[in-house]
Scaffold this motif. Structure first.
Motif, PDB file in Angstrom:
ATOM      1  N   ALA A   3       0.848  -1.188   0.000  1.00 43.89           N
ATOM      2  CA  ALA A   3       0.000   0.000   0.000  1.00 43.89           C
ATOM      3  C   ALA A   3       0.885   1.240   0.000  1.00 43.89           C
ATOM      4  O   ALA A   3       1.964   1.255   0.574  1.00 43.89           O
ATOM      5  CB  ALA A   3      -0.901  -0.014   1.226  1.00 43.89           C
ATOM      6  N   VAL A   4       0.394   2.287  -0.636  1.00 46.14           N
ATOM      7  CA  VAL A   4       1.114   3.551  -0.695  1.00 46.14           C
ATOM      8  C   VAL A   4       0.861   4.301   0.607  1.00 46.14           C
ATOM      9  O   VAL A   4      -0.284   4.439   1.043  1.00 46.14           O
ATOM     10  CB  VAL A   4       0.635   4.373  -1.916  1.00 46.14           C
ATOM     11  CG1 VAL A   4       1.275   5.735  -1.939  1.00 46.14           C
ATOM     12  CG2 VAL A   4       0.915   3.626  -3.200  1.00 46.14           C
ATOM     13  N   THR A   5       1.919   4.786   1.244  1.00 44.53           N
ATOM     14  CA  THR A   5       1.767   5.450   2.539  1.00 44.53           C
ATOM     15  C   THR A   5       1.118   6.823   2.411  1.00 44.53           C
ATOM     16  O   THR A   5       0.390   7.240   3.300  1.00 44.53           O
ATOM     17  CB  THR A   5       3.126   5.612   3.240  1.00 44.53           C
ATOM     18  OG1 THR A   5       4.014   6.290   2.362  1.00 44.53           O
ATOM     19  CG2 THR A   5       3.699   4.265   3.634  1.00 44.53           C
ATOM     20  N   ASN A   6       1.395   7.550   1.343  1.00 47.33           N
ATOM     21  CA  ASN A   6       0.814   8.871   1.126  1.00 47.33           C
ATOM     22  C   ASN A   6       0.193   8.898  -0.266  1.00 47.33           C
ATOM     23  O   ASN A   6       0.799   9.397  -1.216  1.00 47.33           O
ATOM     24  CB  ASN A   6       1.900   9.948   1.275  1.00 47.33           C
ATOM     25  CG  ASN A   6       1.335  11.347   1.141  1.00 47.33           C
ATOM     26  OD1 ASN A   6       0.139  11.567   1.258  1.00 47.33           O
ATOM     27  ND2 ASN A   6       2.212  12.296   0.868  1.00 47.33           N
ATOM     28  N   PRO A   7      -1.031   8.342  -0.434  1.00 47.29           N
ATOM     29  CA  PRO A   7      -1.621   8.222  -1.771  1.00 47.29           C
ATOM     30  C   PRO A   7      -1.943   9.583  -2.392  1.00 47.29           C
ATOM     31  O   PRO A   7      -2.322  10.530  -1.711  1.00 47.29           O
ATOM     32  CB  PRO A   7      -2.890   7.403  -1.538  1.00 47.29           C
ATOM     33  CG  PRO A   7      -3.206   7.567  -0.104  1.00 47.29           C
ATOM     34  CD  PRO A   7      -1.923   7.829   0.600  1.00 47.29           C
ATOM     35  N   THR A   9      -4.007  12.330  -4.434  1.00 48.25           N
ATOM     36  CA  THR A   9      -5.402  12.708  -4.643  1.00 48.25           C
ATOM     37  C   THR A   9      -5.424  13.917  -5.565  1.00 48.25           C
ATOM     38  O   THR A   9      -4.437  14.653  -5.672  1.00 48.25           O
ATOM     39  CB  THR A   9      -6.115  13.086  -3.326  1.00 48.25           C
ATOM     40  OG1 THR A   9      -5.471  14.237  -2.774  1.00 48.25           O
ATOM     41  CG2 THR A   9      -6.114  11.944  -2.335  1.00 48.25           C
ATOM     42  N   ASP A  36      -9.465  10.001  -8.030  1.00 52.59           N
ATOM     43  CA  ASP A  36      -8.779   9.677  -6.777  1.00 52.59           C
ATOM     44  C   ASP A  36      -8.516   8.183  -6.624  1.00 52.59           C
ATOM     45  O   ASP A  36      -7.438   7.784  -6.174  1.00 52.59           O
ATOM     46  CB  ASP A  36      -9.563  10.186  -5.571  1.00 52.59           C
ATOM     47  CG  ASP A  36      -9.409  11.686  -5.363  1.00 52.59           C
ATOM     48  OD1 ASP A  36      -8.504  12.292  -5.986  1.00 52.59           O
ATOM     49  OD2 ASP A  36     -10.196  12.252  -4.586  1.00 52.59           O
ATOM     50  N   ALA A  40      -4.660   6.798  -6.317  1.00 47.93           N
ATOM     51  CA  ALA A  40      -4.280   6.294  -4.989  1.00 47.93           C
ATOM     52  C   ALA A  40      -3.155   5.270  -5.046  1.00 47.93           C
ATOM     53  O   ALA A  40      -2.476   5.037  -4.050  1.00 47.93           O
ATOM     54  CB  ALA A  40      -5.495   5.692  -4.290  1.00 47.93           C
ATOM     55  N   ALA A  41      -2.903   4.690  -6.199  1.00 51.12           N
ATOM     56  CA  ALA A  41      -1.827   3.710  -6.342  1.00 51.12           C
ATOM     57  C   ALA A  41      -0.451   4.374  -6.397  1.00 51.12           C
ATOM     58  O   ALA A  41       0.569   3.700  -6.351  1.00 51.12           O
ATOM     59  CB  ALA A  41      -2.044   2.881  -7.601  1.00 51.12           C
ATOM     60  N   HIS A  43       2.326   7.631  -5.160  1.00 54.56           N
ATOM     61  CA  HIS A  43       2.677   8.522  -4.054  1.00 54.56           C
ATOM     62  C   HIS A  43       2.337   9.965  -4.420  1.00 54.56           C
ATOM     63  O   HIS A  43       2.607  10.408  -5.535  1.00 54.56           O
ATOM     64  CB  HIS A  43       4.171   8.420  -3.730  1.00 54.56           C
ATOM     65  CG  HIS A  43       4.551   7.115  -3.124  1.00 54.56           C
ATOM     66  ND1 HIS A  43       4.386   6.854  -1.784  1.00 54.56           N
ATOM     67  CD2 HIS A  43       5.067   5.994  -3.675  1.00 54.56           C
ATOM     68  CE1 HIS A  43       4.794   5.621  -1.531  1.00 54.56           C
ATOM     69  NE2 HIS A  43       5.207   5.075  -2.657  1.00 54.56           N
ATOM     70  N   ALA A  44       1.779  10.699  -3.486  1.00 56.93           N
ATOM     71  CA  ALA A  44       1.409  12.090  -3.713  1.00 56.93           C
ATOM     72  C   ALA A  44       2.628  12.944  -4.036  1.00 56.93           C
ATOM     73  O   ALA A  44       2.555  13.863  -4.855  1.00 56.93           O
ATOM     74  CB  ALA A  44       0.674  12.653  -2.502  1.00 56.93           C
ATOM     75  N   THR A  47       3.498  12.690  -7.844  1.00 55.13           N
ATOM     76  CA  THR A  47       2.402  12.830  -8.797  1.00 55.13           C
ATOM     77  C   THR A  47       1.999  14.291  -8.929  1.00 55.13           C
ATOM     78  O   THR A  47       1.854  14.981  -7.927  1.00 55.13           O
ATOM     79  CB  THR A  47       1.181  12.001  -8.332  1.00 55.13           C
ATOM     80  OG1 THR A  47       1.602  10.653  -8.107  1.00 55.13           O
ATOM     81  CG2 THR A  47       0.074  12.017  -9.356  1.00 55.13           C
TER      82      THR A  47
END
Length: 142
Positions: A3-7, A9, A36, A40-41, A43-44, A47
């Motif tokens: 899972a990505v820690t900071n997805p 958005t 979103d 979510a896959a 990292h913010a 992106t």
């Protein structure tokens, strides 16, 4: 799959380009909210999204939505719809399709088991020096 820690958005990654003001931001984020789940896959921090419009509210306006994700090629979608809201939705839907296509290209095909498994650890390379010693022993006994 980890899972990505900071997805990512839309609200966090979107910046307003030419033709839009910060006052337009909230309703555009609302329009793009369905992205979103796809973003979510990633990292913010890695992106970015930028939306711009050329000749806003004029005949022939062009909305451009660009997406940068670290380690991938930039994705650009455009729409020439006359209605601004329809043009934004068109660009958003096209971006979602392109993100799905890009993800599909990176996954192994037709084997769900491989997609869900961790990548195998490569086998250690054979010791080439041991083969040389064996050849030397054979030469000495001959």
């Amino acid at each position: 799959m980890s899972a990505v820690t900071n997805p990512a958005t839309v609200a966090e990654c979107l910046r307003m380009g030419a033709g839009f003001s910060q006052g337009d931001r909230n309703w555009i984020v609302e329009q793009f909210g369905t992205l979103d789940a796809r973003l979510a896959a990633f990292h913010a921090d890695a992106t970015e999204l930028e939306v711009s419009v050329k000749d806003r509210e004029a005949r022939g306006q062009k909305v451009t939505l660009e997406c940068w994700i670290a380690g991938r090629q930039k994705i650009v979608t455009t729409s020439s719809e006359e209605d601004l809201r329809a043009a934004l939705n068109d660009a958003r839907d096209d971006l979602r399709r392109k993100l799905n296509d890009a993800k599909t290209k990176q996954e192994p095909r037709h084997n769900k088991h491989i997609r869900e498994m961790a990548q195998p650890v490569p086998a250690p390379l054979p010791d080439l020096d041991a083969d040389k010693d064996a050849d030397r022993v054979d030469a000495e006994t001959a």
